[in-house]
Write an enzyme that holds these catalytic residues in place. Structure first.
Site, PDB file in Angstrom:
ATOM      1  CG  HIS A 119      10.330 -17.651  -5.412  1.00 20.53           C
ATOM      2  ND1 HIS A 119       9.948 -16.908  -4.310  1.00 20.53           N
ATOM      3  CD2 HIS A 119      11.111 -16.844  -6.157  1.00 20.53           C
ATOM      4  CE1 HIS A 119      10.512 -15.705  -4.388  1.00 20.53           C
ATOM      5  NE2 HIS A 119      11.213 -15.642  -5.513  1.00 20.53           N
ATOM      6  CB  CYS A 127      16.466 -35.594 -12.306  1.00 25.25           C
ATOM      7  SG  CYS A 127      17.966 -36.579 -12.257  1.00 25.25           S
ATOM      8  CB  CYS A 130      18.381 -36.850 -16.576  1.00 23.62           C
ATOM      9  SG  CYS A 130      16.826 -37.178 -15.729  1.00 23.62           S
ATOM     10  CB  CYS A 148      15.886 -39.160 -11.198  1.00 21.21           C
ATOM     11  SG  CYS A 148      15.374 -39.105 -12.908  1.00 21.21           S
ATOM     12  CB  CYS A 151      18.883 -41.119 -14.664  1.00 20.61           C
ATOM     13  SG  CYS A 151      19.039 -39.683 -13.583  1.00 20.61           S
ATOM     14  N   GLY A 188       0.593  -9.665   0.734  1.00 15.74           N
ATOM     15  CA  GLY A 188       1.175 -10.654   1.649  1.00 15.74           C
ATOM     16  C   GLY A 188       2.628 -10.956   1.424  1.00 15.74           C
ATOM     17  CB  THR A 189       5.322 -10.222  -0.448  1.00 21.09           C
ATOM     18  OG1 THR A 189       6.741 -10.436  -0.485  1.00 21.09           O
ATOM     19  CG2 THR A 189       4.966  -8.966  -1.232  1.00 21.09           C
ATOM     20  CB  SER A 190       8.325  -9.406   4.300  1.00 19.28           C
ATOM     21  OG  SER A 190       9.185 -10.289   3.585  1.00 19.28           O
TER      22      SER A 190
HETATM   23  C1  BV8 Z   1      18.795 -14.164  -7.112  1.00 18.25           C
HETATM   24  C2  BV8 Z   1      11.464 -20.806  -2.770  1.00 18.25           C
HETATM   25  C3  BV8 Z   1      20.643 -13.673  -8.482  1.00 18.25           C
HETATM   26  C4  BV8 Z   1      12.081 -21.793  -1.872  1.00 18.25           C
HETATM   27  C5  BV8 Z   1      12.246 -18.589  -2.093  1.00 18.25           C
HETATM   28  C6  BV8 Z   1      23.409 -11.536  -0.790  1.00 18.25           C
HETATM   29  C7  BV8 Z   1      24.034 -12.669  -1.295  1.00 18.25           C
HETATM   30  C8  BV8 Z   1      23.400 -13.482  -2.230  1.00 18.25           C
HETATM   31  C9  BV8 Z   1      22.132 -13.174  -2.695  1.00 18.25           C
HETATM   32  C10 BV8 Z   1      21.536 -12.055  -2.185  1.00 18.25           C
HETATM   33  C11 BV8 Z   1      22.152 -11.229  -1.251  1.00 18.25           C
HETATM   34  N1  BV8 Z   1      21.296 -10.209  -0.969  1.00 18.25           N
HETATM   35  C12 BV8 Z   1      20.171 -10.361  -1.699  1.00 18.25           C
HETATM   36  C13 BV8 Z   1      20.306 -11.464  -2.437  1.00 18.25           C
HETATM   37  C14 BV8 Z   1      19.344 -11.985  -3.366  1.00 18.25           C
HETATM   38  C15 BV8 Z   1      18.444 -12.984  -2.642  1.00 18.25           C
HETATM   39  C16 BV8 Z   1      17.633 -12.266  -1.600  1.00 18.25           C
HETATM   40  O1  BV8 Z   1      16.760 -11.513  -1.944  1.00 18.25           O
HETATM   41  N2  BV8 Z   1      17.949 -12.502  -0.317  1.00 18.25           N
HETATM   42  C17 BV8 Z   1      17.190 -11.810   0.720  1.00 18.25           C
HETATM   43  C18 BV8 Z   1      16.850 -12.778   1.842  1.00 18.25           C
HETATM   44  C19 BV8 Z   1      18.012 -10.630   1.188  1.00 18.25           C
HETATM   45  N3  BV8 Z   1      17.594 -13.470  -3.695  1.00 18.25           N
HETATM   46  C20 BV8 Z   1      17.947 -14.558  -4.370  1.00 18.25           C
HETATM   47  O2  BV8 Z   1      18.917 -15.238  -4.069  1.00 18.25           O
HETATM   48  C21 BV8 Z   1      17.101 -14.868  -5.592  1.00 18.25           C
HETATM   49  N4  BV8 Z   1      17.970 -15.126  -6.703  1.00 18.25           N
HETATM   50  O3  BV8 Z   1      18.824 -13.050  -6.662  1.00 18.25           O
HETATM   51  O4  BV8 Z   1      19.640 -14.596  -8.123  1.00 18.25           O
HETATM   52  C22 BV8 Z   1      21.835 -13.963  -7.593  1.00 18.25           C
HETATM   53  C23 BV8 Z   1      22.526 -15.146  -7.798  1.00 18.25           C
HETATM   54  C24 BV8 Z   1      23.629 -15.415  -7.004  1.00 18.25           C
HETATM   55  C25 BV8 Z   1      24.048 -14.493  -6.013  1.00 18.25           C
HETATM   56  C26 BV8 Z   1      23.310 -13.309  -5.812  1.00 18.25           C
HETATM   57  C27 BV8 Z   1      22.188 -13.051  -6.594  1.00 18.25           C
HETATM   58  C28 BV8 Z   1      16.240 -16.101  -5.369  1.00 18.25           C
HETATM   59  C29 BV8 Z   1      15.242 -15.809  -4.276  1.00 18.25           C
HETATM   60  C30 BV8 Z   1      14.231 -16.960  -4.207  1.00 18.25           C
HETATM   61  C31 BV8 Z   1      14.386 -17.691  -2.883  1.00 18.25           C
HETATM   62  N5  BV8 Z   1      13.340 -18.720  -2.782  1.00 18.25           N
HETATM   63  N6  BV8 Z   1      11.308 -19.546  -2.040  1.00 18.25           N
HETATM   64  C32 BV8 Z   1      11.124 -22.235  -0.801  1.00 18.25           C
HETATM   65  O5  BV8 Z   1      10.031 -21.644  -0.644  1.00 18.25           O
HETATM   66  O6  BV8 Z   1      11.477 -23.190  -0.102  1.00 18.25           O
HETATM   67  S1  BV8 Z   1      11.961 -17.121  -1.317  1.00 18.25           S
HETATM   68  C33 BV8 Z   1      10.837 -17.235  -0.068  1.00 18.25           C
HETATM   69  O7  BV8 Z   1      10.682 -15.897   0.353  1.00 18.25           O
HETATM   70  C34 BV8 Z   1       9.433 -17.697  -0.417  1.00 18.25           C
HETATM   71  O8  BV8 Z   1       9.211 -17.898  -1.792  1.00 18.25           O
HETATM   72  C35 BV8 Z   1       8.603 -16.506   0.014  1.00 18.25           C
HETATM   73  O9  BV8 Z   1       7.412 -16.375  -0.659  1.00 18.25           O
HETATM   74  C36 BV8 Z   1       9.547 -15.445  -0.345  1.00 18.25           C
HETATM   75  C37 BV8 Z   1       9.314 -14.056   0.040  1.00 18.25           C
HETATM   76  O10 BV8 Z   1       8.932 -14.043   1.353  1.00 18.25           O
HETATM   77  P1  BV8 Z   1       7.430 -13.534   1.585  1.00 18.25           P
HETATM   78  O11 BV8 Z   1       6.556 -14.246   0.629  1.00 18.25           O
HETATM   79  O12 BV8 Z   1       7.438 -12.067   1.552  1.00 18.25           O
HETATM   80  O13 BV8 Z   1       7.127 -14.125   2.990  1.00 18.25           O
HETATM   81  P2  BV8 Z   1       7.550 -13.450   4.360  1.00 18.25           P
HETATM   82  O14 BV8 Z   1       7.354 -14.468   5.414  1.00 18.25           O
HETATM   83  O15 BV8 Z   1       8.881 -12.796   4.205  1.00 18.25           O
HETATM   84  O16 BV8 Z   1       6.489 -12.267   4.544  1.00 18.25           O
HETATM   85  C38 BV8 Z   1       5.121 -12.558   4.666  1.00 18.25           C
HETATM   86  C39 BV8 Z   1       4.434 -11.208   4.748  1.00 18.25           C
HETATM   87  O17 BV8 Z   1       3.028 -11.447   4.826  1.00 18.25           O
HETATM   88  C40 BV8 Z   1       4.807 -10.431   5.984  1.00 18.25           C
HETATM   89  O18 BV8 Z   1       5.065  -9.084   5.613  1.00 18.25           O
HETATM   90  C41 BV8 Z   1       3.575 -10.519   6.873  1.00 18.25           C
HETATM   91  O19 BV8 Z   1       3.352  -9.330   7.616  1.00 18.25           O
HETATM   92  C42 BV8 Z   1       2.487 -10.667   5.862  1.00 18.25           C
HETATM   93  N7  BV8 Z   1       1.312 -11.395   6.347  1.00 18.25           N
HETATM   94  C43 BV8 Z   1       1.271 -12.394   7.263  1.00 18.25           C
HETATM   95  N8  BV8 Z   1      -0.023 -12.806   7.401  1.00 18.25           N
HETATM   96  C44 BV8 Z   1      -0.770 -12.070   6.546  1.00 18.25           C
HETATM   97  C45 BV8 Z   1       0.068 -11.166   5.868  1.00 18.25           C
HETATM   98  N9  BV8 Z   1      -0.379 -10.289   4.960  1.00 18.25           N
HETATM   99  C46 BV8 Z   1      -1.701 -10.301   4.697  1.00 18.25           C
HETATM  100  N10 BV8 Z   1      -2.579 -11.128   5.308  1.00 18.25           N
HETATM  101  C47 BV8 Z   1      -2.152 -12.029   6.233  1.00 18.25           C
HETATM  102  N11 BV8 Z   1      -3.041 -12.829   6.831  1.00 18.25           N
HETATM  103 ZN    ZN Z   2      17.285 -38.192 -13.789  1.00 18.96          ZN
END
Ligand code: BV8
Ligand code: ZN
Length: 240
Positions: A119, A127, A130, A148, A151, A188-190
């Site tokens: 991610h 940028c 560019c 940038c 540019c 650590g991912t939901s």
């Molecule tokens: C894509 C970077 C193709 C930015 C992030 C409807 C319309 C449009 C799109 C979609 C749709 N339905 C689904 C999609 C696809 C969408 C998606 O999945 N949406 C979800 C919300 C339903 N995905 C995308 O858009 C991806 N691209 O599919 O392209 C496309 C193109 C156009 C149209 C459609 C599809 C791109 C996804 C990337 C998004 N960017 N991050 C930033 O960080 O600012 S995602 C973001 O969520 C973070 O990266 C994060 O890491 C990631 C996943 O979340 P988690 O890491 O799991 O974190 P979360 O808080 O959820 O959970 C933490 C877990 O840890 C919990 O379970 C908790 O219990 C546990 N925990 C807590 N403490 C501990 C622990 N475990 C162990 N020990 C502990 N101590």
């Molecule tokens: Zn630039």
């Protein structure tokens, strides 16, 4: 040590080839709010509302203030025992790949080397015109939104927002890492964000053993071989 941990430990000890997928939960014990946890709120916004191209186009200053706030948190954060356990694992295993959804750079800071950031990265500015990518560790940012250096156009965080495509080369490398491994460890991912959430199912579908470590059960837990509930900072050092 409970049976699940014993069994998972034996499986990990027996393989020379492992791929790990981490999410925000592994950085929670480094005091970085998870993406969906209640502490993940900023001002009145949820992460999913801000991590989009649409939010950035509407108000680049607001989105950059959110990232500036996160950069400030991450700057103060230190890797935790969960991060270091994965460094030990990489040092022990001839074939190791760490795929992370996190953009905080804590795996690099802890010392892991073979990392795929699916991610993007909080410390890079891309940028919008560019396309050059600049490493920038200023906390706070000198100007918001940043421009940038090349540019003078608007810079954006070099991360993948919702509804943005993850570069196919990244997806390819992740699939190769899953194909080559015998065991996949998911920490650590939901398991709600695609395509990351499907990676464990791809591993299962191709005959790998999948072990999950998470604070709570996830939608995929029942598909995995072992799902250990607990804090990664406590469980991973016992496992690895
Ligand atoms: C894509 C970077 C193709 C930015 C992030 C409807 C319309 C449009 C799109 C979609 C749709 N339905 C689904 C999609 C696809 C969408 C998606 O999945 N949406 C979800 C919300 C339903 N995905 C995308 O858009 C991806 N691209 O599919 O392209 C496309 C193109 C156009 C149209 C459609 C599809 C791109 C996804 C990337 C998004 N960017 N991050 C930033 O960080 O600012 S995602 C973001 O969520 C973070 O990266 C994060 O890491 C990631 C996943 O979340 P988690 O890491 O799991 O974190 P979360 O808080 O959820 O959970 C933490 C877990 O840890 C919990 O379970 C908790 O219990 C546990 N925990 C807590 N403490 C501990 C622990 N475990 C162990 N020990 C502990 N101590
Ligand atoms: Zn630039």
């Amino acid at each position: 040590m409970d049976d699940q941990i014993k069994e998972a430990k034996a499986i990990i000890n027996s393989t020379s080839s492992i791929t790990v997928l981490t999410g925000a939960g592994i950085s929670a014990e480094s005091r970085i709010p998870t993406f969906r946890g209640e502490e993940g709120l900023w001002r009145k916004f949820r992460s999913e509302e801000l991590a989009t191209q649409e939010a950035f186009q509407r108000d680049p200053k607001l989105v950059w203030e959110w990232y500036d706030w996160r950069r400030g948190l991450v700057k103060e954060a230190k890797p935790n025992p969960g991060h270091y356990a994965l460094v030990n694992l990489e040092n022990e295993k001839p074939n190791f790949t760490l795929v992370t959804q996190n953009i905080d750079g804590l795996h690099q800071l802890a010392g892991n080397r073979n990392i795929i950031e699916m991610h993007g990265n909080l410390w890079q500015i891309r940028c919008t015109s560019c396309g050059i990518i600049e490493q920038n560790h200023d906390v706070p940012l000198k100007e918001i939104p940043p421009k940038c250096k090349n540019c003078d156009s608007l810079g954006r965080p070099n991360v993948v927002w919702f509804e943005e495509i993850i570069p196919i080369s990244i997806i390819d490398n992740i699939l190769i890492a899953i194909e080559r491994c015998e065991v996949m460890l998911i920490v650590g991912t939901s398991g709600v964000v695609e395509p990351a959430a499907s990676m464990g199912l791809v591993a299962k579908h191709t005959g790998k053993t999948v072990i999950e470590v998470n604070l709570e059960t996830t939608p995929n837990s029942s598909h995995y071989d072992i799902s250990i509930l607990g804090k990664s900072g406590e469980i991973l050092p016992m496992l690895l």
